[in-house]
Design a protein around this motif. Structure first.
Motif, mmCIF file in Angstrom:
data_model
loop_
_atom_site.group_PDB
_atom_site.id
_atom_site.type_symbol
_atom_site.label_atom_id
_atom_site.label_comp_id
_atom_site.label_asym_id
_atom_site.label_seq_id
_atom_site.Cartn_x
_atom_site.Cartn_y
_atom_site.Cartn_z
ATOM 1 N N GLY A 233 0.791 -1.223 0.000
ATOM 2 C CA GLY A 233 0.000 0.000 0.000
ATOM 3 C C GLY A 233 0.824 1.273 0.000
ATOM 4 N N GLY A 234 2.142 1.152 -0.153
ATOM 5 C CA GLY A 234 3.010 2.324 -0.220
ATOM 6 C C GLY A 234 3.359 2.916 1.125
ATOM 7 N N GLY A 235 3.129 2.170 2.228
ATOM 8 C CA GLY A 235 3.389 2.680 3.567
ATOM 9 C C GLY A 235 4.820 2.480 4.033
ATOM 10 N N ASP A 236 5.118 3.069 5.188
ATOM 11 C CA ASP A 236 6.453 3.044 5.785
ATOM 12 C C ASP A 236 6.392 2.249 7.088
ATOM 13 O OD1 ASP A 236 8.841 3.571 7.152
ATOM 14 O OD2 ASP A 236 8.972 5.621 6.388
ATOM 15 N N ASN A 237 6.861 1.010 7.042
ATOM 16 C CA ASN A 237 6.799 0.139 8.213
ATOM 17 C C ASN A 237 7.579 0.684 9.399
ATOM 18 O OD1 ASN A 237 5.442 -2.700 7.665
ATOM 19 N ND2 ASN A 237 6.491 -2.135 5.775
ATOM 20 N N ILE A 238 8.773 1.177 9.138
ATOM 21 C CA ILE A 238 9.617 1.666 10.231
ATOM 22 C C ILE A 238 8.944 2.843 10.933
ATOM 23 C CG2 ILE A 238 11.842 2.669 10.846
ATOM 24 C CD1 ILE A 238 11.993 -0.272 10.024
ATOM 25 N N ASP A 239 8.356 3.723 10.167
ATOM 26 C CA ASP A 239 7.651 4.866 10.740
ATOM 27 C C ASP A 239 6.484 4.404 11.612
ATOM 28 O OD1 ASP A 239 6.962 7.789 10.861
ATOM 29 O OD2 ASP A 239 5.167 7.066 9.828
ATOM 30 N N LEU A 240 5.721 3.440 11.138
ATOM 31 C CA LEU A 240 4.595 2.928 11.915
ATOM 32 C C LEU A 240 5.068 2.269 13.210
ATOM 33 C CD1 LEU A 240 2.423 1.433 9.031
ATOM 34 C CD2 LEU A 240 1.808 3.366 10.494
ATOM 35 N N ILE A 241 6.139 1.496 13.130
ATOM 36 C CA ILE A 241 6.672 0.842 14.331
ATOM 37 C C ILE A 241 7.121 1.882 15.354
ATOM 38 C CG2 ILE A 241 8.555 -0.606 15.212
ATOM 39 C CD1 ILE A 241 8.431 -2.097 12.486
ATOM 40 N N ARG A 242 7.754 2.932 14.876
ATOM 41 C CA ARG A 242 8.272 3.951 15.802
ATOM 42 C C ARG A 242 7.152 4.807 16.396
ATOM 43 N NH1 ARG A 242 13.472 5.971 12.138
ATOM 44 N NH2 ARG A 242 14.812 4.164 12.634
ATOM 45 N N ARG A 243 6.204 5.221 15.575
ATOM 46 C CA ARG A 243 5.185 6.157 16.061
ATOM 47 C C ARG A 243 4.007 5.487 16.757
ATOM 48 N NH1 ARG A 243 2.346 9.312 12.889
ATOM 49 N NH2 ARG A 243 2.726 8.269 10.898
ATOM 50 N N TYR A 244 3.790 4.230 16.430
ATOM 51 C CA TYR A 244 2.637 3.531 17.013
ATOM 52 C C TYR A 244 3.079 2.255 17.735
ATOM 53 C CZ TYR A 244 -0.124 6.642 14.045
ATOM 54 O OH TYR A 244 -0.683 7.742 13.444
ATOM 55 N N ALA A 245 4.188 2.350 18.429
ATOM 56 C CA ALA A 245 4.807 1.162 19.026
ATOM 57 C C ALA A 245 3.829 0.339 19.860
ATOM 58 C CB ALA A 245 6.010 1.573 19.870
ATOM 59 N N GLU A 246 3.111 0.974 20.768
ATOM 60 C CA GLU A 246 2.261 0.217 21.680
ATOM 61 C C GLU A 246 0.980 -0.287 21.017
ATOM 62 O OE1 GLU A 246 1.598 1.971 25.433
ATOM 63 O OE2 GLU A 246 3.709 1.922 25.983
ATOM 64 N N ARG A 247 0.742 0.126 19.790
ATOM 65 C CA ARG A 247 -0.430 -0.367 19.079
ATOM 66 C C ARG A 247 -0.085 -1.485 18.111
ATOM 67 N NH1 ARG A 247 -5.036 3.854 18.257
ATOM 68 N NH2 ARG A 247 -6.114 1.840 18.360
ATOM 69 N N VAL A 248 1.218 -1.703 17.913
ATOM 70 C CA VAL A 248 1.662 -2.835 17.096
ATOM 71 C C VAL A 248 1.814 -4.035 18.031
ATOM 72 C CG1 VAL A 248 3.465 -3.751 15.593
ATOM 73 C CG2 VAL A 248 2.817 -1.334 15.433
ATOM 74 N N GLU A 249 0.762 -4.821 18.141
ATOM 75 C CA GLU A 249 0.745 -5.917 19.105
ATOM 76 C C GLU A 249 1.322 -7.204 18.538
ATOM 77 O OE1 GLU A 249 -2.102 -6.840 21.766
ATOM 78 O OE2 GLU A 249 -2.738 -4.811 22.234
ATOM 79 N N TYR A 250 1.399 -7.311 17.222
ATOM 80 C CA TYR A 250 1.673 -8.599 16.575
ATOM 81 C C TYR A 250 2.206 -8.259 15.199
ATOM 82 C CZ TYR A 250 0.207 -13.554 15.622
ATOM 83 O OH TYR A 250 0.135 -14.906 15.340
ATOM 84 N N VAL A 251 3.067 -9.092 14.656
ATOM 85 C CA VAL A 251 3.718 -8.764 13.386
ATOM 86 C C VAL A 251 3.671 -9.960 12.435
ATOM 87 C CG1 VAL A 251 5.880 -8.073 12.267
ATOM 88 C CG2 VAL A 251 5.266 -7.109 14.502
ATOM 89 N N HIS A 252 3.310 -9.681 11.188
ATOM 90 C CA HIS A 252 3.517 -10.619 10.088
ATOM 91 C C HIS A 252 4.689 -10.089 9.281
ATOM 92 C CE1 HIS A 252 -0.819 -12.432 9.805
ATOM 93 N NE2 HIS A 252 -0.130 -12.888 10.848
ATOM 94 N N ILE A 253 5.729 -10.882 9.131
ATOM 95 C CA ILE A 253 6.882 -10.421 8.357
ATOM 96 C C ILE A 253 6.779 -10.996 6.950
ATOM 97 C CG2 ILE A 253 8.494 -12.270 9.069
ATOM 98 C CD1 ILE A 253 10.579 -9.875 9.325
ATOM 99 N N LYS A 254 6.806 -10.090 5.976
ATOM 100 C CA LYS A 254 6.547 -10.438 4.586
ATOM 101 C C LYS A 254 7.245 -9.420 3.704
ATOM 102 C CE LYS A 254 2.351 -11.617 3.683
ATOM 103 N NZ LYS A 254 0.885 -11.419 3.618
#
Length: 324
Positions: A205-226
């Motif tokens: 979708g053209g997003g930035d994973n690193i940015d999401l991990i940094r800014r929304y750390a406590e809302r990233v409860e689970y990760v699919h790595i792909k």
């Protein structure tokens, strides 16, 4: 020396991340389908590939009787990291049906001792034909309803099953772009509705994973790595391909190929004082039955070289205190 500064071949095991895999990596998208391997083959090959943890996958692919599933899983030395379900949070007329099916999955997930439910929104294009089935964008009213529905569902799951709602961004769904992911997070209650960060779908979708991990750390409860093939992604954008067609063209690739760089994702997650499951997914549907195992072995070995291990169980991310 920090873990992030080590080369992939030299990294020690990262203590806050736990590696697993899912039926998706064996080409499984549906409870039943002629192109999919039997569930016993998936479980046996999961063990052969060196994994300990698994996600349940589409409800009905693995046994839905808790005792039978426990026997199949535990007899192989496996453990369940979370459940998987599908549902439309923007369709209030389907709430009762969606809640009933989600409860089934939550009950099975909890019975397996797992605490995460990966919730995948429906695609607005048909999985097999690519035809549009609804509008690709939500109205402001639908967004507000989406947030309320996610929060209410998450509250039910947490209070009744001790299972956490982790919404999964997905290609050709209303939660695909970074703006859509952030709007979902802003419209929903952080105590109850959070995120399964699928790194490949975010990139799609053209997003930035690193940015999401940094800014929304406590809302990233689970990760699919792909990872996604950048050349096929360009074809998607230029030709307007559906996700199903993109998968047929090989958009999902094994690490270390593709975007985002999996080592960078692992590095970023390792810097946070939060424990998470990191579940491998490589969309392979449809594929020949002998294709998934070699890929699974190579993928686990590569991720192990990045420091990802599947031996310890992450502690749940602490939830916000209840009001009042």
């Amino acid at each position: 020396m920090s873990t992030a500064s080590l080369s992939p071949t030299a990294r020690a095991v990262i203590s806050n991340l736990c590696l697993g895999s899912a039926p998706d990596s064996w080409g499984v998208w549906f409870p039943e389908d002629e192109h999919q391997v039997p569930y016993t083959q998936f479980l046996d090959e999961l063990v052969e590939a060196g994994y300990t943890w698994l996600e349940i996958g589409p409800y009905g692919y693995l046994p839905t009787d808790p005792r039978q599933l426990a026997e199949e899983v535990h007899s192989r030395g496996l453990q369940v990291s979370g459940g998987t379900t599908f549902g439309a949070l923007h369709r209030p007329e389907q709430w009762d049906e969606m809640l009933a099916s989600t409860r089934q999955v939550a009950e099975l997930t909890a019975a397996m001792g797992a605490h995460h439910l990966v919730f995948i929104p429906p695609m607005y294009r048909d999985e097999k034909t690519g035809a549009y089935t609804e509008e690709p964008t939500l109205t402001a009213e639908q967004w507000a309803g989406y947030g309320r529905a996610a929060s209410e569902l998450g509250k039910i799951l947490l209070s009744e099953y001790d299972v956490r709602l982790c919404l999964h961004p997905h290609a050709d769904s209303h939660i695909q772009t970074q703006a859509e992911i952030e709007r979902y997070l802003n419209e929903s209650d952080a105590r109850y509705a959070n995120l399964c960060l699928d790194t490949g779908h975010v990139a799609y979708g053209g997003g930035d994973n690193i940015d999401l991990i940094r800014r929304y750390a406590e809302r990233v409860e689970y990760v699919h790595i792909k990872q996604m093939d950048a050349d096929v992604l360009e074809q998607v954008w230029k030709e307007g391909l559906s996700f199903g067609e993109a998968v047929k063209r090989g958009v999902c690739v094994e690490p270390p190929a593709g975007v985002p760089n999996p080592a960078s994702i692992v590095d970023e997650l390792s810097t946070q004082d939060l424990e998470r499951f990191v579940i491998v997914e490589q969309d392979l549907y449809p594929c020949a039955p002998d294709v998934p195992l070699p890929i699974a072995i190579r993928t686990r070995e590569y991720l192990a070289s990045c420091g990802l291990s599947g031996t310890d169980r992450p502690r749940p991310i602490p939830r916000f205190a209840e009001d009042g």
